[in-house]
Design a protein around this motif. Structure first.
Motif, short mmCIF file in Angstrom:
data_model
loop_
_atom_site.label_atom_id
_atom_site.label_comp_id
_atom_site.label_asym_id
_atom_site.label_seq_id
_atom_site.Cartn_x
_atom_site.Cartn_y
_atom_site.Cartn_z
N GLU A 41 0.23 53.24 23.92
CA GLU A 41 0.78 54.59 24.17
C GLU A 41 1.67 54.63 25.52
O GLU A 41 2.66 55.34 25.48
CB GLU A 41 -0.34 55.42 24.17
CG GLU A 41 -1.09 55.74 22.97
CD GLU A 41 -2.09 54.65 22.60
OE1 GLU A 41 -2.33 53.72 23.24
OE2 GLU A 41 -2.66 55.05 21.71
N LEU A 45 5.45 55.58 25.82
CA LEU A 45 5.85 57.08 26.94
C LEU A 45 6.94 56.69 27.99
O LEU A 45 7.93 57.45 28.11
CB LEU A 45 4.61 57.43 27.70
CG LEU A 45 3.58 58.19 26.57
CD1 LEU A 45 2.34 58.70 27.43
CD2 LEU A 45 4.23 59.30 26.16
N LEU A 83 2.22 64.61 22.82
CA LEU A 83 3.05 64.03 23.80
C LEU A 83 4.55 63.68 23.21
O LEU A 83 5.44 63.39 24.28
CB LEU A 83 2.12 62.65 24.03
CG LEU A 83 0.94 62.85 24.39
CD1 LEU A 83 0.19 61.32 24.55
CD2 LEU A 83 0.85 63.33 25.73
N LEU A 100 10.29 62.82 23.87
CA LEU A 100 9.07 63.11 24.59
C LEU A 100 8.92 64.50 24.71
O LEU A 100 10.00 65.28 25.15
CB LEU A 100 9.43 62.29 26.08
CG LEU A 100 8.31 62.29 27.08
CD1 LEU A 100 7.28 61.38 26.47
CD2 LEU A 100 8.90 61.55 28.62
N GLY A 104 4.10 65.10 27.20
CA GLY A 104 4.27 63.64 27.29
C GLY A 104 4.97 63.25 28.56
O GLY A 104 4.36 61.99 29.21
N TYR A 108 2.82 60.64 31.21
CA TYR A 108 3.69 59.37 31.69
C TYR A 108 3.59 59.43 33.31
O TYR A 108 3.38 58.27 33.89
CB TYR A 108 5.01 59.25 31.14
CG TYR A 108 5.97 58.09 31.88
CD1 TYR A 108 5.71 56.78 31.58
CD2 TYR A 108 7.06 58.41 32.67
CE1 TYR A 108 6.47 55.86 32.34
CE2 TYR A 108 7.57 57.60 33.14
CZ TYR A 108 7.38 56.23 33.30
OH TYR A 108 8.03 55.08 33.91
#
Length: 126
Positions: A41, A45, A83, A100, A104, A108
């Protein structure tokens, strides 16, 4: 190839695998504990956060090193969590972009220092 050269080559390969396992395991544990995301993930991201243009789903597949179907499931899960969002390519209706979201971007930005901290810790010992 001589036996000595072959053994050296195989040893390098095993060392590389061990380093990858150590880094991946540490990243997985710390990212999950602190931010509720895994390594894959985070990599997705990061790709989306640093891309200079929209990211096609197929490009994301190359970054996260998963099959196309596994990447699709990853994106669907991240979409449910708010996200990312998907959008169709206006020029090619078969193409899908992954974008994004603000949530998200926040996740990140929060996770990036943890990611870099773990890399510095584990790779310094290597």
């Amino acid at each position: 190839m001589s036996d000595v050269a072959e053994r050296g080559l195989v040893r390098q390969w095993h060392d590389l695998q061990a380093l990858h396992a150590a880094v991946s395991g540490a990243l997985e544990a710390r990212l999950q504990e602190r931010h509720g995301i895994g390594v894959t993930e985070f990599e997705a991201l990061e790709q989306l956060a640093t891309a200079d243009r929209k990211c096609r789903g197929t490009e994301l597949t190359e970054v996260v090193h998963l099959s196309q179907s596994a990447t699709s499931r990853l994106v669907a899960r991240m979409e449910r969590e708010g996200l990312v969002e998907r959008s169709l390519c206006e020029d090619d209706r078969r193409g899908v972009f992954v974008n994004l979201t603000a949530a998200g971007r926040r996740r990140y930005d929060e996770a990036k220092p943890t990611h870099r901290e773990v890399l510095a810790e584990v790779l310094a010992r290597a």
